[in-house]
Design a protein around this motif. Structure first.
Motif, mmCIF file in Angstrom:
data_model
loop_
_atom_site.group_PDB
_atom_site.id
_atom_site.type_symbol
_atom_site.label_atom_id
_atom_site.label_comp_id
_atom_site.label_asym_id
_atom_site.label_seq_id
_atom_site.Cartn_x
_atom_site.Cartn_y
_atom_site.Cartn_z
ATOM 1 N N ALA A 1 6.173 7.079 -9.311
ATOM 2 C CA ALA A 1 5.078 6.103 -9.354
ATOM 3 C C ALA A 1 4.517 5.982 -7.947
ATOM 4 O O ALA A 1 5.242 6.149 -6.960
ATOM 5 N N VAL B 1 1.751 5.488 -12.818
ATOM 6 C CA VAL B 1 3.017 6.118 -13.194
ATOM 7 C C VAL B 1 2.668 7.505 -13.725
ATOM 8 O O VAL B 1 1.648 7.672 -14.398
ATOM 9 N N LYS C 1 0.171 1.619 -13.594
ATOM 10 C CA LYS C 1 1.481 0.966 -13.452
ATOM 11 C C LYS C 1 1.377 -0.431 -14.052
ATOM 12 O O LYS C 1 0.476 -1.192 -13.707
ATOM 13 N N ALA D 1 8.868 0.969 -12.112
ATOM 14 C CA ALA D 1 7.978 1.869 -12.853
ATOM 15 C C ALA D 1 8.483 3.305 -12.790
ATOM 16 O O ALA D 1 8.436 4.044 -13.781
#
Lengths: 333, 333
Positions: free
Chosen positions: B65, B85, B128, B137
């Motif tokens: 992420a 992400v 995210k 994440a």
């Protein structure tokens, strides 16, 4: 009426053709004057007591076709005279994924088709396809329904895909072959005998492998490459050989335990191929209706091995018990 | 940029954090300045050369992420600055049922997330979730995607159903537990250690069985009755025990080979129960998007075991290789 009644679970010879009361249709039922029935290995297992929930005495027989000759309360009287084929079971229940505890076959626990008359729910009969004789129509229900659900609901077979059908002598296997060819699939088979493979090729298979040779999976790979769907009634003696031929996304459908109950799976072969193994047994009333519509529309004919009369029903069972030809054994009534 | 690069397939110690050219986004790509990555057992297998199609040197890491810091031709410049992400793989292809031959993971064959920067297709990143840190994440993608597809696309889990998750210490198993609880399922687990079962109960499981006791399937039956869905990364040591607990219509989903490759199936247990065994591995970009939408909507949090810095990435791999706690190992960048 005359009926083949099993009184003790001691093999086919413990069944006899005797007189029974002719059944009277209850509310919601039709009575069918049967013209033909057909045999399945199920009758042999039942006659030997090798079936869960045995209830005796039982009138044997799951497959039947005939003419509606009486209706119960609440059923349209116009149904009398209709030529019909019978759904070979009853009480699947509301969940299409699996049957309810009340589900059972005609011919134990429910009264069977090797009889002059049978009463079944009015919605459990479908019109006999015009292109089929009663004998042909009676040869389809149980094996056809099992094969149909394996190929469609479970196997999701698409035209152009390759399908392997093991043990092509068996009733489900032959009917699966006939359906899969009609669906436009490329069909391969296995058998213990080359002459059955030759007969399968005559029915539209592309080819087959004799499973009595060692490492027949390699011969299958050379013949077919990889396969998308497998219809298998004998995984204990087959799975380890054909598993090397499974395509990405393959669907294996297991419907029987011929040759043994257990088979071994290699987990990475399953998950790296995103493959699925389904267990399947018979099918719903909707499966049956869809199958019979396909049979009528595509003029599907079953393969019949031999025909007997109801008085010879025990001989017919003994013939089934021994190694016989390829196709269904019909009992005309 | 700094990156964890594997040059020889001789275990985690043959990977080193070294300088590599910072990648430049090609047309259709975004460059992500990574803030956190997370480890999977996949990195260990890759470091030992135990993966099909090995290509070295490789930047390791599938989970990541970070923040978009540059875009290639044809990508909306507004994407710069977005917190995202990463889909942990690429090139699944057009068929949702199984991946194309070009499919692969980030971190071999495609460049990985244990690096300061990575370039990926612009459609392979999702926002995210606001409720998650970068570390949280990054702990979700690969294990979460695998668990999500097992539970939904394959297992078709419905609220109120019972699900068994084996080996609850593992990353996929824990994430499957978290998702299944959020979906309203009744979750049971197995583990080698009672304290992991206790932790699973704290996360919402109803209970669990220590698989080191003999015949633990009987304990499971006493605890859970029958189960509708099984998520299993260790069928060789589990299937024979839980198979007695499969409900009618059960779906078993196999995603790993921990404890051995082979397991034995009893065919009648499969077909009389109308049960299915699926193989599953990772998932599609659509699976990933659906999972991340669920994570955001339901405020799902992963379980994090420990955190390292990129300079300590080899130590993090060695920690993963030894028996560690419960949850993901995150590498902050």
């Amino acid at each position: 009426m005359k009926a083949l009644v099993l009184t003790a679970p001691q093999g086919p010879q413990s069944a006899t053709v005797t007189e029974r009361d002719t059944p009277v249709p209850a509310a919601g039922e039709v009575r069918v004057a049967l013209k033909a029935a057909a045999l399945n290995h199920r009758e042999l297992w039942v006659s030997l007591g090798q079936y869960p929930g045995m209830q005796l005495p039982a009138i044997l027989g799951a497959d039947g076709a005939g003419v509606v000759d009486a209706v119960g309360e609440g059923v349209d009287a116009d149904m009398v005279g209709r030529e019909v084929v019978l759904y070979p079971a009853a009480n699947w229940g509301d969940n299409p994924d699996y049957p309810s505890p009340e589900f059972g076959c005609l011919g134990m626990p429910y009264p069977g088709t090797l009889a002059e008359y049978i009463c079944v729910p009015a919605d459990a009969v479908v019109a006999k396809p015009a292109g089929l004789t009663f004998a042909e129509a009676a040869a389809i229900p149980l094996a056809g329904l099992t094969a149909w659900r394996c190929l469609t609901t479970k196997g999701n077979l698409k035209a152009g895909e390759k399908v392997l059908i093991t043990g092509i002598g068996g009733g489900v296997a032959i009917q699966a072959l006939i359906f899969a060819v009609a669906m436009g699939a490329e069909v391969y088979v296995t058998s213990g005998a080359q002459d059955k493979i030759d007969q399968a090729v005559a029915l539209g298979a592309k080819g087959g492998v004799v499973y009595k040779q060692e490492k027949w999976g390699k011969s299958l790979a050379a013949l077919a490459g990889s396969v998308d769907v497998v219809i298998d009634g004998a995984p204990a003696v087959s799975f380890a050989e054909y598993s090397r031929c499974l395509n990405m996304g393959a669907r294996v459908v297991i419907y029987g335990p011929t040759g043994g109950a257990k088979f071994q799976v290699v987990a990475p072969e399953l998950f790296f191929r995103h493959a699925t193994i389904h267990g399947s047994a018979m099918g719903t009333l909707d499966d049956f209706r869809a199958m019979m519509a396909f049979v009528a529309e595509r003029n599907i004919k079953p393969v019949i091995d031999s025909q007997f009369n109801l008085d010879q029903a025990v001989d017919a069972l003994l013939y089934l018990q021994n190694d016989h030809g390829m196709g269904k054994i019909v009992v005309n009534i």
